[in-house]
Scaffold this motif. Structure first.
Motif, PDB file in Angstrom:
ATOM      1  N   ASN A 192       4.109  -2.256   2.509  1.00 15.92           N
ATOM      2  CA  ASN A 192       4.984  -1.260   1.899  1.00 15.92           C
ATOM      3  C   ASN A 192       6.413  -1.746   2.093  1.00 15.92           C
ATOM      4  OD1 ASN A 192       2.876   1.152   1.650  1.00 15.92           O
ATOM      5  ND2 ASN A 192       2.685   0.336   3.717  1.00 15.92           N
ATOM      6  N   MET A 193       7.069  -2.178   1.013  1.00 20.54           N
ATOM      7  CA  MET A 193       8.391  -2.774   1.113  1.00 20.54           C
ATOM      8  C   MET A 193       9.386  -1.972   0.274  1.00 20.54           C
ATOM      9  SD  MET A 193       7.463  -6.848   0.900  1.00 20.54           S
ATOM     10  CE  MET A 193       6.700  -6.668  -0.711  1.00 20.54           C
ATOM     11  N   SER A 194      10.515  -1.599   0.886  1.00 20.81           N
ATOM     12  CA  SER A 194      11.549  -0.837   0.196  1.00 20.81           C
ATOM     13  C   SER A 194      12.811  -1.689   0.050  1.00 20.81           C
ATOM     14  CB  SER A 194      11.879   0.442   0.961  1.00 20.81           C
ATOM     15  OG  SER A 194      12.855   1.200   0.283  1.00 20.81           O
ATOM     16  N   HIS A 195      13.398  -1.669  -1.165  1.00 20.60           N
ATOM     17  CA  HIS A 195      14.541  -2.529  -1.452  1.00 20.60           C
ATOM     18  C   HIS A 195      15.809  -1.777  -1.840  1.00 20.60           C
ATOM     19  CE1 HIS A 195      11.701  -5.803  -1.318  1.00 20.60           C
ATOM     20  NE2 HIS A 195      11.032  -5.331  -2.356  1.00 20.60           N
ATOM     21  N   SER A 196      15.675  -0.570  -2.382  1.00 22.25           N
ATOM     22  CA  SER A 196      16.849   0.078  -2.967  1.00 22.25           C
ATOM     23  C   SER A 196      16.767   1.578  -2.758  1.00 22.25           C
ATOM     24  CB  SER A 196      16.931  -0.252  -4.466  1.00 22.25           C
ATOM     25  OG  SER A 196      18.124   0.214  -5.048  1.00 22.25           O
ATOM     26  N   LEU A 222      16.068   9.005  -3.372  1.00 24.77           N
ATOM     27  CA  LEU A 222      15.074   8.171  -4.027  1.00 24.77           C
ATOM     28  C   LEU A 222      15.105   6.789  -3.389  1.00 24.77           C
ATOM     29  CD1 LEU A 222      16.122   9.068  -7.663  1.00 24.77           C
ATOM     30  CD2 LEU A 222      13.921   9.719  -6.666  1.00 24.77           C
ATOM     31  N   PHE A 223      13.933   6.253  -3.025  1.00 29.44           N
ATOM     32  CA  PHE A 223      13.909   4.854  -2.625  1.00 29.44           C
ATOM     33  C   PHE A 223      12.798   4.132  -3.361  1.00 29.44           C
ATOM     34  CE2 PHE A 223      11.315   6.815   0.778  1.00 29.44           C
ATOM     35  CZ  PHE A 223      10.206   5.975   0.824  1.00 29.44           C
ATOM     36  N   LEU A 224      13.038   2.840  -3.602  1.00 27.74           N
ATOM     37  CA  LEU A 224      12.207   2.050  -4.514  1.00 27.74           C
ATOM     38  C   LEU A 224      11.758   0.776  -3.840  1.00 27.74           C
ATOM     39  CD1 LEU A 224      11.389   1.703  -7.658  1.00 27.74           C
ATOM     40  CD2 LEU A 224      13.367   0.170  -7.724  1.00 27.74           C
ATOM     41  N   GLY A 225      10.520   0.392  -4.088  1.00 25.83           N
ATOM     42  CA  GLY A 225      10.001  -0.866  -3.565  1.00 25.83           C
ATOM     43  C   GLY A 225       8.649  -1.165  -4.163  1.00 25.83           C
ATOM     44  N   SER A 226       7.727  -1.599  -3.335  1.00 26.74           N
ATOM     45  CA  SER A 226       6.372  -1.881  -3.796  1.00 26.74           C
ATOM     46  C   SER A 226       5.390  -1.580  -2.680  1.00 26.74           C
ATOM     47  CB  SER A 226       6.242  -3.344  -4.240  1.00 26.74           C
ATOM     48  OG  SER A 226       6.494  -4.216  -3.157  1.00 26.74           O
ATOM     49  N   THR A 227       4.140  -1.350  -3.071  1.00 28.03           N
ATOM     50  CA  THR A 227       3.102  -1.022  -2.091  1.00 28.03           C
ATOM     51  C   THR A 227       1.755  -1.560  -2.546  1.00 28.03           C
ATOM     52  OG1 THR A 227       2.048   0.767  -0.841  1.00 28.03           O
ATOM     53  CG2 THR A 227       2.582   1.220  -3.134  1.00 28.03           C
ATOM     54  N   ASN A 273      -3.338  -4.551  -6.695  1.00 30.61           N
ATOM     55  CA  ASN A 273      -2.640  -5.831  -6.490  1.00 30.61           C
ATOM     56  C   ASN A 273      -1.152  -5.664  -6.215  1.00 30.61           C
ATOM     57  OD1 ASN A 273      -4.991  -7.334  -6.921  1.00 30.61           O
ATOM     58  ND2 ASN A 273      -4.668  -7.326  -9.137  1.00 30.61           N
ATOM     59  N   GLY A 274      -0.720  -4.495  -5.858  1.00 27.08           N
ATOM     60  CA  GLY A 274       0.691  -4.249  -5.584  1.00 27.08           C
ATOM     61  C   GLY A 274       1.394  -3.652  -6.777  1.00 27.08           C
ATOM     62  N   ASP A 275       1.913  -2.445  -6.646  1.00 30.53           N
ATOM     63  CA  ASP A 275       2.611  -1.745  -7.721  1.00 30.53           C
ATOM     64  C   ASP A 275       4.017  -1.372  -7.285  1.00 30.53           C
ATOM     65  OD1 ASP A 275       0.506  -1.822  -9.507  1.00 30.53           O
ATOM     66  OD2 ASP A 275      -0.294   0.137  -8.911  1.00 30.53           O
ATOM     67  N   ILE A 276       4.880  -1.107  -8.269  1.00 27.28           N
ATOM     68  CA  ILE A 276       6.185  -0.541  -7.976  1.00 27.28           C
ATOM     69  C   ILE A 276       5.987   0.862  -7.416  1.00 27.28           C
ATOM     70  CG2 ILE A 276       8.340   0.296  -8.994  1.00 27.28           C
ATOM     71  CD1 ILE A 276       8.128  -1.982 -11.024  1.00 27.28           C
ATOM     72  N   ASP A 294      -2.736  -4.169 -13.547  1.00 31.04           N
ATOM     73  CA  ASP A 294      -3.519  -4.974 -12.613  1.00 31.04           C
ATOM     74  C   ASP A 294      -2.796  -6.243 -12.175  1.00 31.04           C
ATOM     75  OD1 ASP A 294      -3.641  -6.260 -15.011  1.00 31.04           O
ATOM     76  OD2 ASP A 294      -5.833  -6.424 -15.101  1.00 31.04           O
ATOM     77  N   ALA A 295      -1.535  -6.403 -12.591  1.00 32.38           N
ATOM     78  CA  ALA A 295      -0.711  -7.513 -12.104  1.00 32.38           C
ATOM     79  C   ALA A 295      -0.020  -7.087 -10.805  1.00 32.38           C
ATOM     80  CB  ALA A 295       0.303  -7.916 -13.170  1.00 32.38           C
ATOM     81  N   THR A 296       0.879  -7.918 -10.326  1.00 29.77           N
ATOM     82  CA  THR A 296       1.666  -7.594  -9.130  1.00 29.77           C
ATOM     83  C   THR A 296       3.084  -7.251  -9.553  1.00 29.77           C
ATOM     84  OG1 THR A 296       0.349  -9.062  -7.734  1.00 29.77           O
ATOM     85  CG2 THR A 296       2.537  -8.442  -6.930  1.00 29.77           C
ATOM     86  N   GLU A 297       3.548  -6.068  -9.157  1.00 29.98           N
ATOM     87  CA  GLU A 297       4.892  -5.605  -9.516  1.00 29.98           C
ATOM     88  C   GLU A 297       5.673  -5.260  -8.251  1.00 29.98           C
ATOM     89  OE1 GLU A 297       2.060  -4.730 -12.784  1.00 29.98           O
ATOM     90  OE2 GLU A 297       2.194  -3.876 -10.765  1.00 29.98           O
TER      91      GLU A 297
END
Length: 480
Positions: free
Chosen positions: A35-39, A49-54, A61-64, A84-87
C-alpha cells in the motif's frame, strides 16, 4: 577568494530541533499487501484525499487507490481504479466542485509500454471522465496541476524516440480532458521530471534533472514555457556532483522555490533548497550538509505564514523517518520535525490545510519488506513555539565574518553581531519583503540593532560591506 555564495546549514539531524504537535497519525491498507501513498490534497468540503496504489481491497495486480478521510483521519470512502494491468496513482489535486483530478501510470499497453491515466472524479470518487495518454514507448506520469483558466497541465517523462534516455513532456488539457497541445524538451539528455508549477501570468515551469551537452554529471534543470507551449528558456544549475530537482513551488511575489537532492563525495544524498526569480536567476542557494542521508521529495507554498513546506526523509544507520521541513521565503531553514511514530517511512507529499496545519502522506513499512501501509499525519509545525533552532551560516567573499551570527537569537528585539567593519547596508525584512524600521549602533567591532516592539516571528537581516561585495542574510527570530 570565493566567487560564490552558499549557505551551509548544520542541522542537528540526530536530535531534531523541534517537536511538532501531532493531531493524528493513521495507517491504512490491506494487511499483507503493498500500500503506497504518493500525493495528498484537501477537498473543498475540508476533508482529506490521498492517492497511491494497493495490492489489497480487491485490487488485481495493483490498482490506483484513492482514500477520502474526515479531518480526524477516519475513512469516509475508498475507491480503486484500474483493470488487470498494474496501475499507480502519483498526483492528485482537489477541485472547486468538491471533486478531484488525479494522474497515474499504467502498463496496460493500450497505447505503449507505460501510459498516463488522467481521471476526474466527483465528491464520492465516482468517475466523471478518464483519459489514457502517452506514446508507443514509456511515459511516466509525475504531477498534474489545475491552471488559472480551469484547464490542466501534466508533467511526465517520456522515453519515446529520439528521447530514449528521457525528456520532459508537457501536456495541456481542457477542463474535460481533451488534449490541447503537447511539447517535449529537445535539449540535453537523461531529462527526468521532478515537478510542475504555473505562475500568475500563465507561464508554466517544469523542474527536474538533465545532462547538459558536453557534460557527464546530472544537473538541476528548470524549463519555462509560455501558455501555448513555447519554450521561453531553460536553466541548468549544479556543480561536479549529481544534482536534481524533486519539486517546485512559487510564492506570492513569484519567487520560485526548487527543492532537490545531490550526491555527496561521501556517497550520501543531501538536500538542496534553491530560490530564484521568475526568470530563473538564482537568488539564494542552501546547499545543506549532513553526515546522514537527507532527501526532499516535495515543496508547497503556505500563504498562511509565507513559508515553503517540504516533505523529506532522514535516514540514519537504523531507520528512515518521514520528516516535515519549513523554509522561509529566502530558502533558509526555519525548523523541522520527524514524525517519530512513523519509523521506516517514505514520504509522498506535504500540504498546508486551511486550518493552518500540515498534512503529510507516504508509505510506512510496519511489518517487514514488502508489507507496507499508507500513512496520513496531521501536524502543527509552529516554528516559534519551540525556539531551539539552528540558524544558517553563509560563506561569502565579503569582509563580514561568516562565522559570526546574531546573538541572542531568538531575541526580544535587541541583538548584536560581531563584525570586523561597519556594513554599508543594513536592512531588516519581514517574510512579505517589507522593510522594518530599527535603530543601530556600531562600536568596538559590535553592531547592535534594536528592532523595538515589532511583532514576534521570523525576520531576515540583510548586510552588505560595500557595493562590490555580495549581501549576507541572517535569520532573526523575535520572541516575547
Amino acid at each position: 577568494m570565493r566567487k560564490f555564495i552558499f549557505t551551509l546549514i548544520f542541522l542537528q539531524l540526530i536530535n531534531f530541533s523541534l517537536k511538532a504537535q501531532t493531531l493524528f497519525t493513521r495507517t491504512y491498507g490491506a494487511l499483507g499487501e503493498f500500500n503506497m501513498s504518493h500525493s495528498v490534497a484537501q477537498s473543498l468540503d475540508g476533508n482529506y484525499l490521498f492517492l497511491g496504489s494497493t495490492g489489497g481491497w480487491g485490487a488485481i495486480n495493483g490498482d490506483i487507490a484513492l482514500v477520502k478521510t474526515d479531518t480526524l483521519g477516519n475513512i469516509i470512502w475508498t475507491k480503486l481504479y484500474g483493470n488487470d494491468a498494474t496501475e499507480d496513482g502519483v498526483s492528485i489535486r482537489a477541485l472547486n466542485d468538491n471533486g478531484a483530478i488525479f494522474i497515474g501510470t499504467s502498463n496496460d499497453n493500450s497505447i505503449g509500454d507505460y501510459n498516463i491515466i488522467v481521471t476526474r472524479v466527483d465528491s464520492l470518487g465516482e468517475i466523471l471522465w478518464t483519459k489514457v495518454l502517452g506514446s508507443p514507448s514509456w511515459d511516466i506520469a509525475k504531477e498534474i496541476i489545475q491552471l488559472n483558466d480551469g484547464g490542466f497541465a501534466i508533467a511526465s517523462t517520456t522515453y519515446e524516440s529520439p528521447f530514449e534516455s528521457g525528456t520532459f513532456d508537457l501536456m495541456r488539457l481542457d477542463s474535460v480532458g481533451n488534449l490541447l497541445w503537447e511539447t517535449r524538451f529537445p535539449l540535453g539528455n537523461a531529462n527526468i521530471v521532478g515537478g510542475i508549477d504555473e505562475l500568475e501570468d500563465g507561464t508554466i515551469l517544469i523542474g527536474g534533472q538533465g545532462i547538459q551537452s558536453g557534460h557527464t554529471d546530472k544537473d538541476m534543470l528548470l524549463v519555462k514555457y509560455s501558455s501555448i507551449g513555447d519554450t521561453l528558456w531553460s536553466r541548468y544549475y549544479g556543480g561536479n556532483e549529481d544534482e536534481w530537482i524533486t519539486d517546485i513551488a512559487h510564492a506570492f511575489d513569484q519567487r520560485i522555490c526548487m527543492v532537490g537532492n545531490k550526491t555527496q563525495a561521501e556517497g550520501n544524498t543531501r538536500d538542496i533548497v534553491m530560490v530564484s526569480n521568475q526568470d530563473g536567476n538564482v537568488l539564494y542557494i542552501n546547499d545543506i550538509y549532513s553526515d546522514r542521508i537527507v532527501s526532499l521529495n516535495s515543496v508547497s507554498y503556505s500563504a498562511i505564514d509565507s513559508t515553503f513546506i517540504s516533505a523529506g526523509e532522514f535516514s540514519n544507520d537504523v531507520v528512515t523517518r518521514a520528516t516535515i521541513y519549513k523554509w522561509d521565503l529566502y530558502g533558509y531553514y526555519v525548523c523541522s520535525a520527524a514524525m517519530n511514530p512513523i519509523a521506516t517511512s517514505h514520504v509522498g507529499e506535504a500540504v498546508t490545510t486551511n486550518d493552518s496545519h500540515i498534512l503529510l502522506t507516504g508509505t510506512f513499512n510496519n511489518i517487514g519488506p514488502g508489507i507496507e501501509s499508507f500513512f496520513l499525519v496531521k501536524s502543527e509545525l509552529n516554528c516559534f513555539s519551540n525556539l531551539s533552532i539552528t540558524i544558517g551560516i553563509e560563506e561569502t567573499n565579503s569582509n563580514i565574518e561568516s562565522s559570526d551570527t546574531p546573538f541572542p537569537n531568538p531575541t526580544s528585539g535587541l541583538f548584536n553581531i560581531n563584525l570586523s567593519i561597519e556594513p554599508e547596508l543594513i536592512e531588516l525584512i519581514d517574510l512579505t519583503g517589507k522593510n522594518i524600521p530599527f535603530t543601530q549602533i556600531y562600536h568596538g567591532g559590535i553592531l547592535s540593532i534594536d528592532a523595538g516592539t515589532i511583532a514576534p516571528g521570523m525576520y531576515v537581516l540583510k548586510l552588505r560591506t560595500n557595493q562590490n561585495s555580495p549581501s549576507r542574510y541572517q535569520s532573526i527570530i523575535i520572541s516575547r
